[in-house]
Motif scaffolding. Structure first.
Motif, short mmCIF file in Angstrom:
data_model
loop_
_atom_site.label_atom_id
_atom_site.label_comp_id
_atom_site.label_asym_id
_atom_site.label_seq_id
_atom_site.Cartn_x
_atom_site.Cartn_y
_atom_site.Cartn_z
N VAL A 255 2.05 -8.22 25.73
CA VAL A 255 1.94 -6.88 26.33
C VAL A 255 3.32 -6.24 26.23
O VAL A 255 4.31 -6.81 26.68
CB VAL A 255 1.50 -6.92 27.81
CG1 VAL A 255 1.49 -5.50 28.38
CG2 VAL A 255 0.12 -7.53 27.95
N THR A 340 -3.63 -8.24 22.48
CA THR A 340 -3.21 -7.61 23.73
C THR A 340 -4.44 -7.14 24.49
O THR A 340 -5.35 -6.55 23.89
CB THR A 340 -2.30 -6.38 23.45
OG1 THR A 340 -1.10 -6.82 22.84
CG2 THR A 340 -1.96 -5.65 24.75
N ARG A 348 -3.04 -0.31 25.75
CA ARG A 348 -3.15 -1.32 24.70
C ARG A 348 -2.70 -0.75 23.36
O ARG A 348 -1.95 -1.39 22.61
CB ARG A 348 -4.61 -1.82 24.63
CG ARG A 348 -4.78 -3.09 23.83
CD ARG A 348 -6.08 -3.80 24.16
NE ARG A 348 -7.25 -3.11 23.68
CZ ARG A 348 -8.07 -3.58 22.74
NH1 ARG A 348 -7.82 -4.75 22.19
NH2 ARG A 348 -9.13 -2.90 22.37
#
Length: 362
Positions: A255, A340, A348
């Motif tokens: 992330v 992710t 995202r």
């Protein structure tokens, strides 16, 4: 670029499977513009929070919506299909979009060629040249979950028996090459890259190496055995018409946000999502940060998810890019496959865009 994407087509809480699939197509288009090399779709069943149950169908939709990025499976679970059906599906896509399709194959649902270990050998978590290799997670409790046996019967015809994985891979290769005693149309002669995905140095790594195929090792789901997987593959490798030398992709969960604090806030919900998988309930609709904060954790729950949470790369673009460079160096990966999940689609997308920028920066 040496970065590619793995997409599970996650369904955020409060959203539908249709929303998730539209997000997947949008993300693939943006990934292409950002320069990612491949876009792979996973196969998951009976998961309330994942829409990617039919990778060949989704690959066709994504390939139609993009122009240059390679699109493939990460992975088709060969225990649930025949080699002929898989080659025909991917051959059909290649007939319309030649030279862009990756056929990634996994062993889920297969008879195992090596003895299963009920409990992993006791090992301590360790750091290898800067990369965390956590202690193995004991999957024996999950393997005994009554839902799993029932689900397995739903994925196959009654009485069906899956052949050995190595034999099925040989059939796939023979159908593609036109050397099988039957002909797959479409499929025969298709310009499809065949990949084997694996989580250990067991049969998947051996089959990939012995047949000279590229191999994808799984750090984001099975981080404790990633080094064993790549070492097993390389030790078994024999040059082929496809590859003169071993070629390895290693996966990672990431992330990325403008700063570390924001990345951790956006990443909330991951531990709760993994908990659902590890308890046998399946991947839940991905929670909001507020929903994640409301969950009351026990020590046992934390133990269920610790290896996955501790090996996720979360932070600023520079932090995550540096972490991935460590992963690439320690595993010797030729390419990295990043995934992710955040609740908001925009976050995202932004995570992948920031990572691409940082990865390409000298």
């Amino acid at each position: 670029m040496t970065l590619s994407i793995l997409d599970l087509a996650p369904i955020p809480s409060g959203h539908t499977a249709g929303d998730a699939l539209r997000n997947t197509i949008d993300l693939a288009q943006r990934a292409e513009r950002s320069g990612y090399r491949r876009y792979w779709l996973a196969e998951h069943h009976f998961a309330p929070g994942v829409a990617g149950s039919a990778p060949a169908v989704l690959i066709a939709l994504v390939t139609a919506a993009t122009s240059t990025i390679r699109v493939g499976s990460g992975a088709v679970q060969l225990g649930h299909q025949t080699p002929l059906s898989v080659v025909e599906q991917f051959g059909l896509i290649d007939a319309l979009y030649p030279g862009r399709v990756d056929l990634g194959i996994g062993r889920s649902g297969q008879r195992r060629a090596e003895p299963a270990k009920a409990v992993p050998e006791p090992k301590e978590a360790r750091v290898v040249d800067g990369l965390l290799i956590p202690a193995p997670f004991d999957l024996s409790r999950l393997a005994k979950h009554p839902h799993l046996a029932h689900y397995a019967t739903l994925l196959q015809q009654p009485g069906a028996q899956t052949p050995d994985f190595a034999g099925q891979i040989d059939d796939v290769l023979a159908f593609l090459a036109g050397t099988h005693d039957a002909h797959a149309v479409p499929g025969e002669g298709a310009d499809v890259e065949v990949w084997i995905l694996g989580s250990s140095g067991g049969q998947s790594a051996q089959v990939a190496g012995e047949r000279g195929l590229p191999f994808a090792a799984n750090y984001h789901v099975s981080p404790s055995s990633v080094l064993e997987a790549v070492e097993g593959y390389r030790a078994a490798f024999k040059p082929s018409d496809v590859l003169p030398d071993p070629y390895v992709i290693v996966s990672a969960d990431v992330v990325v946000a403008d700063d570390e604090a924001t990345a951790h806030e956006l990443g909330k919900g991951y531990d709760l999502w993994v908990r659902g998988i590890r308890t046998g309930a399946g991947a839940m609709p991905y929670p909001t940060p507020e929903e994640a904060d409301a969950h009351v954790w026990t020590a046992a729950d934390r133990g269920l998810v610790k290896d996955r949470v501790d090996t996720r790369f979360v932070g600023s673009p520079a932090q995550v890019a540096e972490g991935l460079r460590v992963l690439r160096r320690v595993t010797g990966a030729d390419e990295l496959l990043v995934t992710t999940i955040t609740h908001r689609h925009e976050d995202r997308v932004r995570s992948f865009e920031l990572l691409a920028e940082a990865w390409n920066r000298p």
